[in-house]
Design an enzyme around this catalytic site. Structure first.
Site, short mmCIF file in Angstrom:
data_model
loop_
_atom_site.label_atom_id
_atom_site.label_comp_id
_atom_site.label_asym_id
_atom_site.label_seq_id
_atom_site.Cartn_x
_atom_site.Cartn_y
_atom_site.Cartn_z
N GLU A 198 -14.80 -7.02 2.44
CA GLU A 198 -14.78 -7.39 1.08
C GLU A 198 -13.10 -7.66 0.80
OE1 GLU A 198 -16.22 -4.70 2.24
OE2 GLU A 198 -18.42 -4.66 1.69
N PHE A 222 -25.51 8.33 -4.06
CA PHE A 222 -25.03 7.53 -2.70
C PHE A 222 -24.13 6.25 -3.20
CE2 PHE A 222 -25.85 4.43 0.57
CZ PHE A 222 -25.13 5.24 1.77
N GLN A 223 -23.09 6.08 -2.70
CA GLN A 223 -22.15 5.10 -2.97
C GLN A 223 -21.90 4.79 -4.36
OE1 GLN A 223 -23.83 1.60 -0.39
NE2 GLN A 223 -22.62 2.43 1.09
N LYS A 250 -27.72 -1.41 -10.45
CA LYS A 250 -28.79 -2.05 -9.53
C LYS A 250 -30.17 -2.29 -10.39
CE LYS A 250 -31.23 -1.69 -5.22
NZ LYS A 250 -31.40 -1.02 -3.90
N MET A 280 9.64 -8.11 9.76
CA MET A 280 10.60 -7.68 8.41
C MET A 280 10.80 -6.21 8.16
SD MET A 280 12.14 -9.09 6.04
CE MET A 280 11.52 -10.70 5.46
C1 LIG Z 1 -1.00 -4.41 3.68
C2 LIG Z 1 0.64 -4.19 4.07
N1 LIG Z 1 1.05 -3.10 4.48
C3 LIG Z 1 2.32 -2.83 4.80
C4 LIG Z 1 3.38 -3.76 4.38
C5 LIG Z 1 4.75 -3.69 4.43
N2 LIG Z 1 5.16 -4.84 5.32
C6 LIG Z 1 5.69 -5.93 4.94
S1 LIG Z 1 6.46 -7.05 5.92
C7 LIG Z 1 5.76 -6.23 7.38
C8 LIG Z 1 5.77 -6.62 8.72
C9 LIG Z 1 4.99 -7.84 8.61
O1 LIG Z 1 4.91 -8.15 10.25
P1 LIG Z 1 4.19 -9.27 10.79
O2 LIG Z 1 2.58 -9.62 10.01
O3 LIG Z 1 4.23 -9.51 12.13
O4 LIG Z 1 5.17 -10.65 10.20
P2 LIG Z 1 6.83 -10.78 10.56
O5 LIG Z 1 7.52 -10.14 9.61
O6 LIG Z 1 6.93 -10.40 12.00
O7 LIG Z 1 6.70 -12.17 10.33
C10 LIG Z 1 5.09 -4.88 6.68
C11 LIG Z 1 4.46 -4.04 7.69
C12 LIG Z 1 2.78 -4.87 3.50
N3 LIG Z 1 3.47 -6.03 3.22
N4 LIG Z 1 1.36 -5.10 3.29
#
Ligand SMILES: Cc1ncc(C[n+]2csc(CCOP(=O)(O)OP(=O)(O)O)c2C)c(N)n1
Ligand SMILES: [Mg+2]
Length: 626
Positions: A88, A150-151, A200, A535
């Site tokens: 979802e 439920f749910q 529902k 990052m």
């Molecule tokens: C749902 C979610 N969880 C954690 C983060 C924190 N976060 C920001 S950038 C990042 C790393 C992203 O890694 P990747 O998708 O491999 O991209 P890259 O930076 O390597 O290009 C994380 C964990 C986020 N932005 N969103």
């Protein structure tokens, strides 16, 4: 959870509309299964017919017990295309991508409980980025509300902070009015998500078929553009500096004040945000900028408002902004913010943001004004109205000294260090730049996940049309790119779409490859695969003594994975292979997946460290000091 007796009906945000809106008694276009009586319909059928009347064409969702009557009604309705996402969250992002790409309202559907809670990240993403969305959730039957059935989840309560409004529909005959109101709310003022929770038994109840609204209402809140005012984006764009809407006196006086600041400024800068896209006034902004010689910086969500190659373009401001955008803002004597939130990533250390400038903030949402920085003047209202008025007042100007000062700051986010025929390991920025060029050359749309690849793409993207760059700017939601691209592709069939993910973000919603295949969506997917949550790793390298805590990430063989879904895939790890593989991907109908295995520890520059001012930006180590 203890919800005894009251459930969400006691919640202030939970609204019930008692009276259906006027004009809903036209039954001339009632579509019923053949042979069925026309005098009554179920609540679910009424809901579907109301969606059709609002010109809804595509829904993204996933069924379950509490929403089964709705799915049953959907079965008979060919005009409503349902796209089954595998999660979802992806349904919400797909509806979001559909809305961003088309300017229409995105619609997602889920069952109660876990289905509904899975929507939350998608709703929050849409809320932060002002995306008009309507989420329809199934709920347990009215008699079970508040019994921990439920749910059962009080989803109106859960989503209160991440929606503009939530409705729990208590009577089937309220459905048309509630749905129309939800669509109106999603689009009015600052757009955003609205949730409709439908028990529902309300879906299953019989109601008079006379309640079915006539369809389609093409001027309805489901389609068209996202602001009040009635004009289409094209009409908005046609507004020239010479045309006036006749605005209230107070607003006219405020605009006179802004114009006198603008016409007297020696070092003005525009910062354009997503509001410019939503209002459909990108062309008008460009005309005004050219006429009054105004350099334009574009926020992450406003990147597609102004051509990156234009001589007045400053590119991205803020944390990973360009040198020239950040220095221009810090040296400006006037900053005009058009339809943006001045969020912390753009502003840096707020006390020192644009410290030499008067700041004027144009926005439709009073709550967005004064949150991070206090503007000297604010102009509240729809840019469709306020911008033509400003443009009319802006004098023809030329500011050669300011322009040449800006020219002295580097045009590029980072010096282009690689040779023109690069050989050897595939550089990350190099790979993103090559993809970005293909996007622009082919008039494609592109969605991204969050992380380094997102910032490189924002820095490297050449000219793209408004609504062609889709990214989660406010919430920063990893896993957004693939489902958003699905929504965008379905919203604008025939327009090529790229999804550019990091290897981390891709793994958050890769199950949607199955949706791509089932719906035969010709996506081009590029995973910038650096083996890291890049990052996070970059911040750990720079700010946490190089301790890479939980940022190295493995993943599946992406080509084999794509193959398992029936999608052709190509892996690239050498620079000299890249162009040929990109040619192949562009020539293929799609879907296709590219596993771009890039250098593992490249960093995004420039960077304004948290808490620093924009002119304390750190350039790439190899940058020659000027
Ligand atoms: C749902 C979610 N969880 C954690 C983060 C924190 N976060 C920001 S950038 C990042 C790393 C992203 O890694 P990747 O998708 O491999 O991209 P890259 O930076 O390597 O290009 C994380 C964990 C986020 N932005 N969103
Ligand atoms: Mg990565």
């Amino acid at each position: 959870m203890s919800l005894r007796g009251g459930h969400a009906t006691e919640h202030p945000v939970c609204t019930q509309l008692r009276n259906p809106p006027s004009g809903v008694d036209d039954v001339s276009d009632v579509r019923r299964p053949e042979g069925a009586a026309v005098s009554t319909v179920t609540g679910a059928e009424l809901l579907c017919e109301t969606l059709l009347a609002l010109d809804v064409r595509v829904l993204f969702g996933h069924p379950g017990g509490a929403i089964l009557p709705f799915y049953d009604a959907l079965h008979e309705r060919r005009g409503l295309r349902h796209v089954l996402t595998r999660h979802e969250q992806a349904a919400a992002h797909a509806a979001d991508g559909y809305a961003r790409a088309t300017g229409r309202t995105g619609v997602c559907v889920s069952t109660s409980g876990p289905g509904a809670t899975n929507l939350v990240t998608g709703l929050a993403t849409a809320q932060m980025d002002s995306v008009p969305l309507v989420a329809i959730t199934g709920q347990v039957a009215r008699a079970s509300l508040g019994t921990e059935a439920f749910q059962e989840t009080d989803i109106v309560g859960v989503t209160m902070a991440v929606t503009k409004h939530g409705f729990l529909v208590q009577r089937p005959e309220d459905l048309p009015g509630v749905v129309e109101e939800a669509f109106r709310l999603a689009r009015s003022g600052r757009p955003g998500p609205v949730l409709i929770d439908v028990p529902k038994d309300v879906q299953a109840a019989s109601v008079s078929a006379a309640l079915i609204p006539s369809r389609p209402r093409r001027s309805s809140w489901a389609s068209g553009v996202c602001h009040q005012g009635g004009a289409t984006p094209a009409e908005g764009a046609r507004e020239g500096p010479g045309r006036s809407h006749g605005v209230p006196r107070e607003l006219a006086e405020r605009l006179d004040e802004v114009a006198s600041l603008l016409n007297g400024a020696g070092r003005p800068v525009i910062i354009a945000g997503r509001g410019v896209v939503l209002a459909g006034v990108s062309r008008l902004m460009r005309m005004m900028a050219e006429r009054a010689d105004l350099p334009v910086a574009t926020s992450l969500l406003g990147l597609d408002t102004f051509p990156a190659g234009h001589p007045l373009a400053l590119g991205l401001p803020g944390m990973h902004g360009t040198e020239r955008a950040n220095h221009a803002i810090q040296n400006a004597d006037l900053v005009l913010g058009l339809g943006l939130r001045f969020d912390d990533r753009i502003v840096g250390r707020a006390a020192d943001f644009a410290r030499k400038a008067r700041i004027v903030h144009f926005d439709i949402d009073p709550a967005s004004v004064g949150r991070t920085i206090r503007p000297h003047l604010s102009v509240l209202g729809d840019l469709r109205i306020t911008l033509p008025e400003l443009a009319r007042r802006a004098a023809v100007a030329s500011r050669p000294t300011w322009r040449s000062q800006i020219e002295r700051w580097s045009r590029e986010a980072e010096p282009r260090t690689e040779p023109s025929f690069p050989m050897g390991p595939l550089g990350a920025r190099h790979a993103v730049r090559a993809v970005a060029r293909r996007v622009s050359e082919t008039g494609a749309m592109v969605s991204t996940d969050v992380g380094q690849h997102q910032m490189w793409l924002a820095q490297e993207l050449p000219d793209v049309a408004p609504r062609a760059h889709l990214t989660s700017g406010g919430l920063g939601t990893m896993g957004y790119a693939l489902p958003a691209a699905i929504g965008a592709a379905l919203g604008r069939p025939g327009c090529p779409v790229w999804a550019v993910s990091g290897d981390g973000g891709f793994q958050m919603n890769l199950q949607e490859l199955a949706t791509v295949v089932q719906e035969a969506i010709p996506l081009r997917i590029a995973v910038i695969n650096n083996g890291f949550l890049g990052m996070v790793r970059q911040w750990q390298e720079r700010f946490y003594g190089g301790r890479y805590s939980a940022s190295e990430i493995s993943g599946p063989d992406l080509v084999a994975l794509a193959g398992a879904y029936g999608i052709p895939g190509f892996a690239v790890d050498r620079a000299e292979m890249l162009e040929q593989v990109l040619d192949t991907a562009v020539d293929m109908r799609g879907p296709v997946l590219l596993d771009l295995r890039v250098t593992r520890e490249e960093n995004v520059y420039p960077i304004v460290p948290s808490g620093a001012a924009l002119d304390e930006l750190v350039m790439a180590p190899e940058t020659v000091a000027r």
